[in-house]
Design a protein around this motif. Structure first.
Motif, mmCIF file in Angstrom:
data_model
loop_
_atom_site.group_PDB
_atom_site.id
_atom_site.type_symbol
_atom_site.label_atom_id
_atom_site.label_comp_id
_atom_site.label_asym_id
_atom_site.label_seq_id
_atom_site.Cartn_x
_atom_site.Cartn_y
_atom_site.Cartn_z
ATOM 1 N N ASP A 1 0.831 -1.203 0.000
ATOM 2 C CA ASP A 1 0.000 0.000 0.000
ATOM 3 C C ASP A 1 0.869 1.256 0.000
ATOM 4 O O ASP A 1 2.110 1.191 0.047
ATOM 5 C CB ASP A 1 -0.981 -0.016 1.175
ATOM 6 C CG ASP A 1 -0.296 -0.055 2.537
ATOM 7 O OD1 ASP A 1 0.883 0.342 2.648
ATOM 8 O OD2 ASP A 1 -0.961 -0.478 3.508
ATOM 9 N N THR A 2 0.212 2.403 -0.044
ATOM 10 C CA THR A 2 0.948 3.668 -0.156
ATOM 11 C C THR A 2 1.761 3.966 1.098
ATOM 12 O O THR A 2 2.847 4.556 1.003
ATOM 13 C CB THR A 2 -0.029 4.818 -0.436
ATOM 14 O OG1 THR A 2 -1.053 4.847 0.578
ATOM 15 C CG2 THR A 2 -0.682 4.646 -1.801
ATOM 16 N N ASP A 3 1.254 3.557 2.273
ATOM 17 C CA ASP A 3 2.018 3.780 3.502
ATOM 18 C C ASP A 3 3.327 3.011 3.481
ATOM 19 O O ASP A 3 4.384 3.535 3.862
ATOM 20 C CB ASP A 3 1.197 3.360 4.730
ATOM 21 C CG ASP A 3 0.081 4.337 5.040
ATOM 22 O OD1 ASP A 3 0.125 5.476 4.538
ATOM 23 O OD2 ASP A 3 -0.847 3.958 5.780
ATOM 24 N N TRP A 4 3.260 1.759 3.036
ATOM 25 C CA TRP A 4 4.485 0.939 2.950
ATOM 26 C C TRP A 4 5.471 1.592 1.979
ATOM 27 O O TRP A 4 6.664 1.704 2.277
ATOM 28 C CB TRP A 4 4.146 -0.480 2.496
ATOM 29 C CG TRP A 4 5.344 -1.374 2.445
ATOM 30 C CD1 TRP A 4 5.766 -2.237 3.408
ATOM 31 C CD2 TRP A 4 6.303 -1.469 1.376
ATOM 32 N NE1 TRP A 4 6.923 -2.873 3.016
ATOM 33 C CE2 TRP A 4 7.278 -2.412 1.774
ATOM 34 C CE3 TRP A 4 6.444 -0.861 0.132
ATOM 35 C CZ2 TRP A 4 8.361 -2.763 0.974
ATOM 36 C CZ3 TRP A 4 7.533 -1.197 -0.673
ATOM 37 C CH2 TRP A 4 8.474 -2.139 -0.243
ATOM 38 N N LEU A 5 4.964 2.013 0.830
ATOM 39 C CA LEU A 5 5.858 2.590 -0.167
ATOM 40 C C LEU A 5 6.489 3.878 0.348
ATOM 41 O O LEU A 5 7.696 4.101 0.174
ATOM 42 C CB LEU A 5 5.107 2.853 -1.470
ATOM 43 C CG LEU A 5 5.945 3.380 -2.633
ATOM 44 C CD1 LEU A 5 7.123 2.463 -2.929
ATOM 45 C CD2 LEU A 5 5.087 3.570 -3.872
ATOM 46 N N ALA A 6 5.713 4.717 0.999
ATOM 47 C CA ALA A 6 6.250 5.973 1.525
ATOM 48 C C ALA A 6 7.350 5.719 2.554
ATOM 49 O O ALA A 6 8.370 6.432 2.575
ATOM 50 C CB ALA A 6 5.126 6.800 2.147
ATOM 51 N N SER A 7 7.177 4.690 3.384
ATOM 52 C CA SER A 7 8.160 4.418 4.427
ATOM 53 C C SER A 7 9.416 3.747 3.893
ATOM 54 O O SER A 7 10.458 3.751 4.565
ATOM 55 C CB SER A 7 7.535 3.560 5.526
ATOM 56 O OG SER A 7 7.171 2.285 5.015
ATOM 57 N N ASN A 8 9.360 3.177 2.693
ATOM 58 C CA ASN A 8 10.517 2.484 2.119
ATOM 59 C C ASN A 8 11.095 3.184 0.891
ATOM 60 O O ASN A 8 12.046 2.681 0.285
ATOM 61 C CB ASN A 8 10.133 1.052 1.728
ATOM 62 C CG ASN A 8 9.940 0.149 2.931
ATOM 63 O OD1 ASN A 8 10.892 -0.370 3.499
ATOM 64 N ND2 ASN A 8 8.687 -0.019 3.334
ATOM 65 N N LEU A 9 10.547 4.331 0.553
ATOM 66 C CA LEU A 9 10.898 4.966 -0.720
ATOM 67 C C LEU A 9 12.368 5.362 -0.811
ATOM 68 O O LEU A 9 12.938 5.389 -1.910
ATOM 69 C CB LEU A 9 10.014 6.201 -0.928
ATOM 70 C CG LEU A 9 9.888 6.734 -2.351
ATOM 71 C CD1 LEU A 9 9.392 5.654 -3.297
ATOM 72 C CD2 LEU A 9 8.940 7.928 -2.380
ATOM 73 N N ASP A 10 13.008 5.627 0.318
ATOM 74 C CA ASP A 10 14.408 6.054 0.297
ATOM 75 C C ASP A 10 15.394 4.891 0.320
ATOM 76 O O ASP A 10 16.611 5.117 0.305
ATOM 77 C CB ASP A 10 14.690 6.971 1.492
ATOM 78 C CG ASP A 10 13.955 8.299 1.392
ATOM 79 O OD1 ASP A 10 13.693 8.739 0.253
ATOM 80 O OD2 ASP A 10 13.639 8.896 2.437
ATOM 81 N N ASP A 11 14.882 3.669 0.356
ATOM 82 C CA ASP A 11 15.773 2.509 0.368
ATOM 83 C C ASP A 11 16.498 2.411 -0.972
ATOM 84 O O ASP A 11 15.855 2.372 -2.030
ATOM 85 C CB ASP A 11 14.967 1.229 0.631
ATOM 86 C CG ASP A 11 15.855 0.041 0.972
ATOM 87 O OD1 ASP A 11 16.788 -0.243 0.189
ATOM 88 O OD2 ASP A 11 15.605 -0.607 2.001
#
Length: 317
Positions: free
Chosen positions: A33-43
């Protein structure tokens, strides 16, 4: 600690190191979901691939006008994910060509990949599902689809970047999983062996009242169950149904998942959505996709066709 314990500890540590090296990116599930993507986007080991295309009215200019930060653009209809072959649209291109495409996007085997459709409807979701299946066929396990697509990201207030993507090419190695791809001969064998065939097309095409322009004749493969792709995605979006609702549709459709299953449609596009539902959401084992589907099956007039079946929408009613 005794010698055996020391050796066991050392072995376990080494195995963990190897596992970590093989899966450098963040752990993914088939849908994120979008929350997961936002929290991992800088990986640094996360690759976001935007596949918006003519199917949803998008192009490279649309991507440049707004996209998820760090995403790279690879149009589903224009980048080379599929190709026409011997009069059959939508076939998988030669593996080397697809692996080169993926490498050109800056994706390597350590990356976790998130595929982003536009988020407008089920056919749009099929773009992401077909690319997802392609990664799986090439042996890349760490792949996901952003549930709801780019529209869900915007609706959630996610940051938006502009401009063209300029990825740095990477090496992407292939570990083919041939059991995920069915050709016509394999479908004939499945039909003769009583394996489960699943038709993802709309009711009119399943029953034989309509057909794809590239198909020679109308109808479906005898014995195929109907799992209409548009029923698997929430209307007006690219949000996939949860597992419970998917399993309910599978049960109503009478799909037997105890043995091998082959999904098909017209060109292997909608079939990818059914494959995703059966394999990745419901967790059925041994599910393959027939990329040639009915446009290839009907080229041979000796192959059987059935008409007059009740589609899933009729069974639900």
């Amino acid at each position: 600690m005794n010698t055996r314990a020391l050796l066991t500890t050392a072995f376990s540590a080494g195995l963990l190191a190897l596992t970590s090296a093989a899966h450098a990116g963040p752990a993914v599930t088939p849908l994120v979901d979008t929350d997961w993507l936002a929290s991992n986007l800088d990986d640094p080991d996360l690759a976001v691939i935007d596949v918006r295309s003519a199917i949803d009215g998008s192009n490279a200019e649309t991507f440049a006008a707004g996209h998820i930060p760090g995403a790279v653009y690879a149009s589903y209809t224009g980048a080379g994910w599929r190709q026409a072959q011997d009069g059959v649209p939508g076939k998988l291109p030669p593996v080397e060509r697809v692996s080169n495409l993926i490498g050109s996007l800056g994706v390597d085997n350590d990356d976790s990949v998130v595929i982003v459709p536009a988020g407008v409807n089920s056919t749009d979701f099929g773009s992401a599902a077909r690319v997802y299946w392609t990664f799986k066929y090439l042996g890349h396990e760490d792949v996901a689809i952003l549930n709801g697509g780019y529209q869900a990201w915007v609706d959630a207030g996610g940051d938006v970047a502009t401009g063209a993507s300029q990825p740095q090419a990477a090496d992407f190695e292939v570990d083919l999983q041939p059991e995920l791809l069915a050709d016509t001969a394999a479908v004939e064998a499945a039909l003769e062996g009583g394996d489960q065939l699943v038709d993802a097309r709309p009711a009119a095409q399943y029953s034989g009242e309509a057909k794809h322009p590239a198909a020679r004749a109308a109808g479906t493969i005898p014995g195929a169950a109907s799992l209409e792709q548009q029923l698997l995605v929430e209307a007006g979006s690219a949000r996939f149904l949860d597992r419970g609702r998917v399993e309910s549709l599978i049960e109503t459709a009478g799909i037997d998942g105890d043995g091998p299953v082959v999904s098909f449609c017209n060109t292997g596009h909608w079939a990818a959505t059914a494959w995703f539902a059966l394999s990745e959401v419901a967790g059925l084992e041994s599910v393959a996709l027939y990329d040639g589907s009915m446009t290839e099956w009907t080229q041979d007039p000796s192959l059987p066709l059935a008409q007059g079946q009740q589609a899933l929408t009729e069974l639900l009613n």
